[in-house]
Design an enzyme around this catalytic site. Structure first.
Site, PDB file in Angstrom:
ATOM      1  N   HIS A 178       0.811  -1.015  -0.423  1.00 60.15           N
ATOM      2  CA  HIS A 178      -0.272   0.063  -0.164  1.00 60.15           C
ATOM      3  C   HIS A 178       0.963   1.544   0.161  1.00 60.15           C
ATOM      4  CE1 HIS A 178      -3.451  -2.562   0.611  1.00 60.15           C
ATOM      5  NE2 HIS A 178      -2.688  -3.118   1.251  1.00 60.15           N
ATOM      6  N   TRP A 233      -2.266  -7.363  -5.552  1.00 56.22           N
ATOM      7  CA  TRP A 233      -2.308  -6.661  -6.775  1.00 56.22           C
ATOM      8  C   TRP A 233      -1.421  -5.864  -7.401  1.00 56.22           C
ATOM      9  CZ3 TRP A 233      -5.256  -7.894 -10.388  1.00 56.22           C
ATOM     10  CH2 TRP A 233      -5.524  -7.400 -11.176  1.00 56.22           C
ATOM     11  N   ASN A 234      -0.476  -5.624  -6.767  1.00 50.14           N
ATOM     12  CA  ASN A 234       0.587  -4.598  -7.050  1.00 50.14           C
ATOM     13  C   ASN A 234       1.678  -5.158  -8.338  1.00 50.14           C
ATOM     14  OD1 ASN A 234       0.855  -1.949  -5.903  1.00 50.14           O
ATOM     15  ND2 ASN A 234       0.709  -3.054  -3.971  1.00 50.14           N
ATOM     16  N   SER A 235       1.297  -6.913  -7.303  1.00 50.14           N
ATOM     17  CA  SER A 235       2.689  -8.386  -8.086  1.00 50.14           C
ATOM     18  C   SER A 235       2.124  -8.226  -9.434  1.00 50.14           C
ATOM     19  CB  SER A 235       2.656  -9.292  -7.493  1.00 50.14           C
ATOM     20  OG  SER A 235       3.889  -9.230  -5.947  1.00 50.14           O
ATOM     21  N   HIS A 279       1.098 -14.787  -4.320  1.00 46.60           N
ATOM     22  CA  HIS A 279       0.038 -14.995  -3.658  1.00 46.60           C
ATOM     23  C   HIS A 279      -0.889 -13.812  -4.824  1.00 46.60           C
ATOM     24  CE1 HIS A 279       1.760 -11.288  -3.385  1.00 46.60           C
ATOM     25  NE2 HIS A 279       1.202 -10.833  -2.315  1.00 46.60           N
ATOM     26  N   ASP A 285      -5.940   6.472   0.387  1.00 48.38           N
ATOM     27  CA  ASP A 285      -5.837   5.103   0.629  1.00 48.38           C
ATOM     28  C   ASP A 285      -7.268   4.909   1.249  1.00 48.38           C
ATOM     29  OD1 ASP A 285      -4.289   2.797   0.331  1.00 48.38           O
ATOM     30  OD2 ASP A 285      -6.010   2.202   2.093  1.00 48.38           O
TER      31      ASP A 285
HETATM   32  N1  UDP Z   1      -7.122  -2.743   1.048  1.00 42.94           N
HETATM   33  C1  UDP Z   1      -7.094  -1.328   1.262  1.00 42.94           C
HETATM   34  N2  UDP Z   1      -6.282  -0.675   1.925  1.00 42.94           N
HETATM   35  C2  UDP Z   1      -5.530  -0.751   2.538  1.00 42.94           C
HETATM   36  C3  UDP Z   1      -5.303  -1.910   3.119  1.00 42.94           C
HETATM   37  C4  UDP Z   1      -6.452  -3.007   2.509  1.00 42.94           C
HETATM   38  O1  UDP Z   1      -7.189  -0.696  -0.006  1.00 42.94           O
HETATM   39  O2  UDP Z   1      -4.061  -0.556   3.735  1.00 42.94           O
HETATM   40  C5  UDP Z   1      -8.209  -3.088   1.001  1.00 42.94           C
HETATM   41  C6  UDP Z   1      -7.674  -3.667  -0.620  1.00 42.94           C
HETATM   42  O3  UDP Z   1      -8.565  -3.679  -1.834  1.00 42.94           O
HETATM   43  C7  UDP Z   1      -6.799  -4.956  -0.131  1.00 42.94           C
HETATM   44  C8  UDP Z   1      -7.856  -5.680   0.430  1.00 42.94           C
HETATM   45  O4  UDP Z   1      -8.149  -4.693   1.396  1.00 42.94           O
HETATM   46  O5  UDP Z   1      -6.132  -5.691  -1.531  1.00 42.94           O
HETATM   47  C9  UDP Z   1      -7.427  -6.965   1.674  1.00 42.94           C
HETATM   48  O6  UDP Z   1      -6.454  -6.446   2.309  1.00 42.94           O
HETATM   49  P1  UDP Z   1      -5.403  -7.293   2.356  1.00 42.94           P
HETATM   50  O7  UDP Z   1      -4.374  -6.181   3.758  1.00 42.94           O
HETATM   51  O8  UDP Z   1      -6.064  -8.646   3.646  1.00 42.94           O
HETATM   52  O9  UDP Z   1      -4.391  -7.536   1.726  1.00 42.94           O
HETATM   53  P2  UDP Z   1      -2.845  -7.083   0.668  1.00 42.94           P
HETATM   54  O10 UDP Z   1      -3.661  -6.050  -0.276  1.00 42.94           O
HETATM   55  O11 UDP Z   1      -2.117  -6.487   2.060  1.00 42.94           O
HETATM   56  O12 UDP Z   1      -2.474  -7.863  -0.241  1.00 42.94           O
HETATM   57  N1  UDP Z   2       8.009  -6.481  -3.232  1.00 40.41           N
HETATM   58  C1  UDP Z   2       9.537  -6.438  -3.618  1.00 40.41           C
HETATM   59  N2  UDP Z   2      10.570  -7.458  -3.076  1.00 40.41           N
HETATM   60  C2  UDP Z   2      10.510  -7.975  -2.260  1.00 40.41           C
HETATM   61  C3  UDP Z   2       8.945  -8.013  -1.506  1.00 40.41           C
HETATM   62  C4  UDP Z   2       7.634  -7.350  -1.948  1.00 40.41           C
HETATM   63  O1  UDP Z   2       9.830  -5.405  -4.695  1.00 40.41           O
HETATM   64  O2  UDP Z   2      11.277  -8.600  -1.438  1.00 40.41           O
HETATM   65  C5  UDP Z   2       7.121  -5.171  -3.389  1.00 40.41           C
HETATM   66  C6  UDP Z   2       5.975  -6.282  -5.209  1.00 40.41           C
HETATM   67  O3  UDP Z   2       7.362  -5.719  -6.364  1.00 40.41           O
HETATM   68  C7  UDP Z   2       5.046  -5.251  -4.878  1.00 40.41           C
HETATM   69  C8  UDP Z   2       4.412  -5.002  -3.879  1.00 40.41           C
HETATM   70  O4  UDP Z   2       6.045  -4.725  -3.185  1.00 40.41           O
HETATM   71  O5  UDP Z   2       5.214  -4.141  -5.357  1.00 40.41           O
HETATM   72  C9  UDP Z   2       3.862  -5.808  -2.425  1.00 40.41           C
HETATM   73  O6  UDP Z   2       2.710  -5.813  -2.906  1.00 40.41           O
HETATM   74  P1  UDP Z   2       1.795  -6.587  -3.358  1.00 40.41           P
HETATM   75  O7  UDP Z   2       0.393  -5.954  -3.550  1.00 40.41           O
HETATM   76  O8  UDP Z   2       1.997  -7.643  -4.352  1.00 40.41           O
HETATM   77  O9  UDP Z   2       1.825  -7.609  -2.156  1.00 40.41           O
HETATM   78  P2  UDP Z   2       1.586  -7.485  -0.131  1.00 40.41           P
HETATM   79  O10 UDP Z   2       2.942  -7.864   0.345  1.00 40.41           O
HETATM   80  O11 UDP Z   2       1.084  -6.142  -0.077  1.00 40.41           O
HETATM   81  O12 UDP Z   2       0.933  -8.706  -0.517  1.00 40.41           O
END
Ligand code: UDP
Ligand code: UDP
Length: 462
Positions: free
Chosen positions: A19, A359-361, A356, A117
């Site tokens: 985020h 969404w960024n990934s 996993h 956010d």
């Molecule tokens: N979410 C959001 N902002 C946040 C944390 C969560 O909008 O700071 C929403 C967002 O849609 C996210 C979903 O809740 O994808 C699930 O959150 P979670 O933290 O479980 O997953 P993450 O996005 O970190 O993979």
């Molecule tokens: N990321 C990275 N290196 C790491 C772990 C994560 O660059 O060792 C980055 C990844 O490219 C993405 C973000 O951190 O931009 C993780 O966001 P994502 O929504 O994929 O997963 P989350 O960590 O929220 O579950």
């Protein structure tokens, strides 16, 4: 001739790298378009990755202003049930939001808009109103999951009905979602996740629009239903502005993965990562070892066994078996700690991504055209996995279920990795996604136009 001054936009992320990363990218994209940008970050952060990246980002992007929102420590009792520290942080930021108004007023340049956010919308809305500036929501998930979050207040008021017999959730006007894809926490009214989502979904109609890290082509039918057919009439327009452009991350010395990747043949390596806040259990680690040992492909495994990086003190040898390390010495690389994923995915040696589905990934995989094997663990990830499958970017084995509910066997992992690395149709699909993602952000492309329109709409004439 009318003159305008550049808009001043405040960005308010929540917690976790997933985020924060999108806001860094957005900050750079806005600054390139002549906006004045102020990034507001909460202190202290949950993870070390967040604090490290905030300092490094500000150091290398001095044109971005910075304000710190000082959090008051959590009042959670030591003996109460442990709550996800990232969820607690969303709550903590919300509780400290009264400090935001005075903090923003301290800025010498008046604000034109706030990009906030999703999880902070409800508490920030009155502040934006007081300042007489528009508030845009930033949602860091798929359009499908956003629609589910927007529908959460309806779900919450009909929980008995949904919890018993239903196998699907039908949001009127949208394709049904399998009940098994809905994160259980969203259906549990006593869960902090459900209360956060419901409260903020109620604030969505007050936002000018919802900025999303996706692009028109990727979510065409969903966007058409929501934006053109207005199937959720109270939702403001969804504004796809992605894939958010990777910003330059300075190299932190010569990390060994760089030289390792340089020595691997093209598209021969499968990259495995579950993002920044998902721990893999020891039992699952054992099975993944078996799968990777047997599979004929090389691998680069970004291994995390704790939710918060600060708690991760084990060495590779403490987690992985000696025999696995010995047998895979020549074909695999284990990464511990932060690695620059955008750089890894861009490397020609990478041929597939076991993810996993954060969404960024997914948008990073789209940008690079790397095929994905979806292995959703929690939260929005099953819904995202389906979106990725539908766009032709990935494969998803539904039987693998949620991370905590099922240990996937080594043989199953091996079989799916072979499919990921050899499926030509999938590779072609991923290439098409890459092509479309680049068209979206080029000058005059769909995402570029949407972002420029947002900026123009907050410009102040003088
Ligand atoms: N979410 C959001 N902002 C946040 C944390 C969560 O909008 O700071 C929403 C967002 O849609 C996210 C979903 O809740 O994808 C699930 O959150 P979670 O933290 O479980 O997953 P993450 O996005 O970190 O993979
Ligand atoms: N990321 C990275 N290196 C790491 C772990 C994560 O660059 O060792 C980055 C990844 O490219 C993405 C973000 O951190 O931009 C993780 O966001 P994502 O929504 O994929 O997963 P989350 O960590 O929220 O579950």
């Amino acid at each position: 001739m009318s003159t305008t001054k550049p808009p001043h936009i405040a960005l308010l992320p929540s917690a976790g790298m997933g985020h924060l990363m999108p806001y860094f990218r957005l900050a750079v994209m806005l600054a390139k378009r002549n906006c004045v940008v102020t990034l507001v970050t909460a202190q202290p952060t949950v993870s070390a990755a967040e604090s490290d990246h905030i300092s490094s980002f500000l150091h290398h992007n001095p044109e971005i202003n910075h304000l710190e929102l000082q959090l008051t420590p959590s009042s959670q009792q030591a003996d109460s049930a442990p709550v996800d520290p990232f969820f607690l942080q969303f709550d903590l930021i919300s509780q400290s939001i009264h400090l935001l108004g005075p903090l923003l007023s301290s800025s010498s340049l008046p604000l034109s808009a706030m990009f906030v956010d999703f999880v902070l919308l409800a508490k920030t809305a009155p502040i934006a109103k007081d300042l007489h500036i528009p508030m845009y929501a930033v949602s860091t998930t798929s359009v499908q999951f956003l629609s589910l979050m927007a529908y959460a207040p309806v779900l919450a008021s009909n929980l008995t009905e949904f919890n018993t017999a239903s196998t699907e959730i039908k949001i009127p006007g949208l394709p049904p979602m399998a009940m098994s894809s809905i994160p259980p926490a969203l259906l549990d009214p006593s869960h902090i996740f459900a209360s956060i989502i419901v409260a903020n979904a109620q604030a969505l109609p007050g936002a000018e629009g919802i900025l999303m890290n996706t692009f028109e082509w990727f979510h065409e039918s969903m966007l058409s239903a929501l934006n053109k057919d207005r199937v959720m009439a109270s939702l403001p327009p969804i504004l796809p502005i992605g894939p958010l452009e990777p910003y330059h991350i300075p190299r932190d010395g010569d990390h060994f993965y760089r030289s390792w990747l340089e020595n691997q043949p093209s598209e021969s390596v499968v990259y495995i990562s579950f993002g920044n806040r998902t721990a893999m259990s020891q039992d699952q680690v054992r099975e993944l070892e078996k799968g990777l040992e047997k599979v004929g492909w090389r691998f680069c495994w970004n291994l995390k066994t704790t939710k918060v990086d600060k708690d991760d003190h084990d060495d590779v040898e403490d987690i992985l078996s000696d025999i696995f390390l010995k047998r895979t010495k020549n074909k695999g690389l284990i990464i511990r700690g932060w690695a620059d994923q955008q750089e890894i995915l861009a490397h020609p040696a990478i041929g597939g991504f076991v993810s996993h589905c954060g969404w960024n990934s997914m948008m990073e995989a789209a940008w690079q055209g790397v095929p994905v094997l979806a292995w959703p663990q929690h939260g929005d990830q099953k819904v995202n996995a389906k979106a990725v499958e539908e766009a032709g970017l990935g494969l998803w084995e539904r039987d693998w279920d949620w991370g905590l509910d099922r240990i996937v066997k080594g043989e199953e992992i091996e079989r799916k990795i072979v499919e990921l690395m050899t499926d030509e149709k999938l590779r072609e699909g991923a290439r098409k996604v890459r092509e479309e993602s680049r068209k979206a952000v080029e000058s005059g492309g769909s995402s570029d136009r949407v972002l420029n329109n947002v900026i123009n709409s907050v410009v102040v004439p003088f």
